[in-house]
Design a protein around this motif. Structure first.
Motif, short mmCIF file in Angstrom:
data_model
loop_
_atom_site.label_atom_id
_atom_site.label_comp_id
_atom_site.label_asym_id
_atom_site.label_seq_id
_atom_site.Cartn_x
_atom_site.Cartn_y
_atom_site.Cartn_z
N THR A 196 90.58 40.12 144.93
CA THR A 196 91.29 38.99 144.33
C THR A 196 90.70 38.68 142.95
N LEU A 197 89.84 39.58 142.45
CA LEU A 197 89.29 39.39 141.10
C LEU A 197 90.42 39.44 140.07
N PRO A 198 90.31 38.68 138.99
CA PRO A 198 91.35 38.74 137.95
C PRO A 198 91.49 40.15 137.38
N VAL A 199 92.67 40.46 136.87
CA VAL A 199 92.91 41.76 136.25
C VAL A 199 91.96 41.92 135.06
N VAL A 200 91.33 43.09 134.95
CA VAL A 200 90.39 43.35 133.86
C VAL A 200 91.17 43.40 132.55
N SER A 201 90.71 42.65 131.55
CA SER A 201 91.37 42.67 130.24
C SER A 201 90.54 43.53 129.29
N ALA A 202 90.79 43.43 128.00
CA ALA A 202 90.08 44.26 127.02
C ALA A 202 88.58 44.10 127.16
N MET A 203 87.87 45.21 127.07
CA MET A 203 86.41 45.19 127.21
C MET A 203 85.78 45.80 125.96
N ASP A 204 84.57 45.39 125.66
CA ASP A 204 83.85 45.93 124.51
C ASP A 204 82.68 46.76 125.00
N ALA A 205 82.67 48.04 124.63
CA ALA A 205 81.53 48.90 124.94
C ALA A 205 81.21 49.73 123.70
N THR A 206 81.07 49.05 122.58
CA THR A 206 80.84 49.72 121.30
C THR A 206 79.45 50.34 121.27
N PRO A 207 79.36 51.65 121.03
CA PRO A 207 78.03 52.28 121.02
C PRO A 207 77.21 51.83 119.81
N ARG A 208 75.90 51.84 119.98
CA ARG A 208 74.99 51.49 118.91
C ARG A 208 74.95 52.63 117.89
N GLU A 209 75.05 52.28 116.61
CA GLU A 209 74.97 53.31 115.57
C GLU A 209 73.51 53.76 115.40
N LEU A 210 73.36 55.03 115.01
CA LEU A 210 72.01 55.59 114.87
C LEU A 210 71.79 55.96 113.41
N TYR A 211 71.06 55.09 112.70
CA TYR A 211 70.86 55.27 111.27
C TYR A 211 69.48 55.87 110.98
N PRO A 212 69.35 56.62 109.87
CA PRO A 212 68.03 57.17 109.52
C PRO A 212 67.13 56.09 108.95
N ARG A 213 65.82 56.25 109.12
CA ARG A 213 64.87 55.31 108.52
C ARG A 213 64.77 55.62 107.03
N PRO A 214 64.77 54.58 106.18
CA PRO A 214 64.85 54.80 104.72
C PRO A 214 63.68 55.60 104.16
N GLU A 215 62.47 55.41 104.70
CA GLU A 215 61.33 56.13 104.13
C GLU A 215 61.44 57.64 104.38
N LEU A 216 62.11 58.00 105.50
CA LEU A 216 62.31 59.42 105.81
C LEU A 216 63.38 60.02 104.89
N THR A 217 64.42 59.24 104.61
CA THR A 217 65.45 59.71 103.67
C THR A 217 64.84 59.95 102.30
N ILE A 218 63.98 59.05 101.84
CA ILE A 218 63.34 59.19 100.52
C ILE A 218 62.48 60.45 100.48
N ALA A 219 61.71 60.69 101.56
CA ALA A 219 60.85 61.87 101.61
C ALA A 219 61.68 63.15 101.62
N ALA A 220 62.76 63.16 102.42
CA ALA A 220 63.62 64.35 102.50
C ALA A 220 64.30 64.61 101.16
N ALA A 221 64.77 63.55 100.51
CA ALA A 221 65.45 63.70 99.22
C ALA A 221 64.50 64.27 98.17
N TYR A 222 63.25 63.81 98.18
CA TYR A 222 62.26 64.33 97.23
C TYR A 222 62.03 65.83 97.44
N LEU A 223 61.86 66.23 98.70
CA LEU A 223 61.62 67.64 99.01
C LEU A 223 62.80 68.51 98.55
#
Length: 560
Positions: A196-223
């Motif tokens: 007798t649970l209510p009908v399930v409506s829109a749900m949010d399951a947005t995945p977490r974005e995976l960003y690079p750490r800035p100091e690693l980007t700087i080191a890679a760009a220099y190389l």
């Protein structure tokens, strides 16, 4: 956290009545399909079984399209391909015990290839859980233990009210980089019990974005900005994160040659002056990669196939961008950047300085010429003719799925995929029988494009039952079966290692007559007529089979 009463949703009387008095006749299975709909699913794959009938009954009260295959493992392969092609979660509905266990090889491939598959399995009734030996049909002491080593996450349900949250958590897990298969388990009585649970409506399951750490980007760009001989290895992560455009821009900005792994086919334009293509099982390519003073590896763990069977020994600095933290530096020391490929390449593109190298394209041409000479010396014209015929017949935007067969091993190195995310194989886990059921999943994802599956006669026998599925749903797919009377690559391996082959020769059916018995048109072809016969089959509506009797050989390996 406190909530102001003024923030409460204001319901009309009709809305309140609908929530408090949901439709009669709903059960736990309805909560499953309502949750999937609320998360945005449109298509589900699977195969019914006694304990799972609550879910399957609920499908007819839903808007979900159902594609039913004949073997659970094939249903898993179909879901895997749907996930790869769309980048969306592919729900896979399974029954308990044998049904669940039969899907495991497909889930292993989904895990290896980072395909977002949401497997929802039934369980024995709640009273039988806990490891006791109650003798229920399909009973396992611990069903989850069989899948835990394969999937990203396991989500258990013991009451109806837990179903929406478990499905949403699994959905989010499947789509969090790196994508992968997940497992939800629900007992039979929970699926069947009226709710007798209510009908399930829109749900949010947005995945977490995976960003690079800035100091690693700087080191890679220099190389990379200061490198003398930078080279890029592009893996499947580039394709999955839709980062091919960023990869091209970066390679051109720093004049870096690019080689793609077999999982990264199509990530970089084949005919580009900086393209080393994907000749990874070649010592000339391996030597070139070892000579790089800075090597950028994007979306690859440099496993067995991508490292010329672990003979690759980099001498320069390595930068590795990888969404799977377990793959960072797992084979070689590197500046490890735990990130989604698209996000990391976008940041690198901004951070690197333009670098011009007039000789880069010439060095690439030299390597490709050495590869060409090596292959031509082996007099493998039939193999190259067959592969060229497939390329000629296949439209650029049409997806292709390749089984573990000699023609596929050629394609890994020598086939121009032309577009990202169009060429897929089972090279992640390496199980047989992938191509045709995967093509079923891709055709279900987009029925407007023809789909090609390529198998040997041995692998074809794993999935012959799905000819019935292709016919039932009238899917636009063509199956090329290269018939050499056995497990061709194993025949080669054993003859090379032991002087003769054992257990590799197979009695097989008349594939043309067998296909026609399913109501699927079929033709027997030759290498000379393959392009025309395959082209005709791919443009015809519905499923078709093309059988090529041919004994193909592999090019000589360079890692031994």
């Amino acid at each position: 956290m406190s909530h102001d009463h003024d923030d409460r949703p204001q319901l009309t009387a009709a809305q309140a009545a609908a929530v408090l008095n949901p439709p009669a006749g709903r059960n736990g299975g309805d909560l499953v399909v309502e949750s999937l709909q609320g998360l945005g699913a449109t298509t589900v794959f699977g195969l019914p079984g006694q304990h799972a009938l609550g879910m399957f009954d609920a499908l007819r009260r839903s808007s979900l399209s159902y594609v039913g295959l004949r073997v659970e493992n094939n249903a898993g392969f179909a879901a895997d391909a749907y996930g790869r092609i769309t980048g969306e979660v592919a729900p896979l509905l399974l029954s308990t015990g044998p049904g669940a266990l039969t899907s495991l090889a497909a889930l292993q491939e989904a895990a290896a290839a980072s395909a977002p598959v949401l497997a929802i399995s039934s369980q024995i009734p709640t009273a039988g859980l806990g490891g006791g030996r109650h003798g229920y049909l399909h009973e396992l002491r611990d069903q989850q233990a069989s899948v835990r080593d394969i999937v990203k996450s396991v989500h258990t349900v013991r009451t109806a009210s837990q179903i929406p949250s478990a499905v949403a958590a699994a959905w989010e897990s499947a789509l969090t980089a790196p994508h992968g298969p997940v497992w939800v388990e629900i007992p039979q009585d929970v699926l069947l019990a009226e709710t007798t649970l209510p009908v399930v409506s829109a749900m949010d399951a947005t995945p977490r974005e995976l960003y690079p750490r800035p100091e690693l980007t700087i080191a890679a760009a220099y190389l990379l900005s200061n490198a003398e001989r930078p080279v890029i290895i592009a893996g499947g992560g580039v394709v999955r994160s839709d980062a091919s455009g960023k990869l091209l821009a970066l390679a051109e900005k720093i004049d870096a040659p690019v080689v793609t792994t077999f999982g990264g086919k199509g990530a970089f334009p084949w005919e580009h002056p900086l393209s080393l293509r994907s000749w990874l099982e070649d010592r000339h390519t391996t030597d070139f990669l070892e000579d790089a003073d800075v090597l950028l590896v994007v979306g690859s763990g440099l496993g067995e196939l991508s490292s010329n069977y672990h003979t690759f020994r980099p001498r320069g600095r390595m930068i590795q961008i990888e969404a799977d933290a377990g793959k960072l530096e797992s084979n070689h020391p590197a500046l490890g950047i735990h990130s989604d490929a698209r996000e990391a390449l976008a940041d690198l593109l901004e951070a690197v300085e333009r670098r011009e190298d007039a000789g880069a394209a010439e060095r690439v041409r030299t390597v490709l010429e050495k590869v060409r000479v090596r292959i031509e010396a082996q007099e493998l014209t039939l193999e190259q003719q067959v592969l060229a015929a497939v390329r000629e017949a296949l439209p650029d935007a049409a997806p292709s799925f390749w089984d573990m067969t000699i023609l596929a091993y050629w394609a890994w190195s020598a086939f121009d995929a032309r577009r990202p995310n169009t060429m897929h194989s089972a090279q992640g886990a390496g199980g047989l029988g992938y191509a045709f059921p995967a093509a079923v999943g891709a055709a279900a994802a987009d029925p407007t494009k023809p789909v090609l599956a390529v198998s040997g006669d041995g692998g074809a026998m794993y999935s012959i039952a799905e000819l019935a599925t292709a016919r039932q749903y009238d899917l636009p797919l063509t199956w090329l079966i290269v018939d050499d009377g056995g497990y061709g690559i194993l025949r080669e391996y054993m003859t090379g290692a032991f002087g003769e082959a054992t257990a590799t020769e197979l009695s097989r059916p008349d594939f043309v007559a067998l296909a026609e018995s399913f109501g699927v048109p079929a033709v027997r072809t030759t290498p000379e007529s393959l392009a025309a016969d395959l082209g005709k089959a791919l443009t015809a509506p519905g499923p078709s089979v093309v059988v090529l009797p041919a004994l193909l050989r592999m090019f000589e390996p360079t890692h031994l």
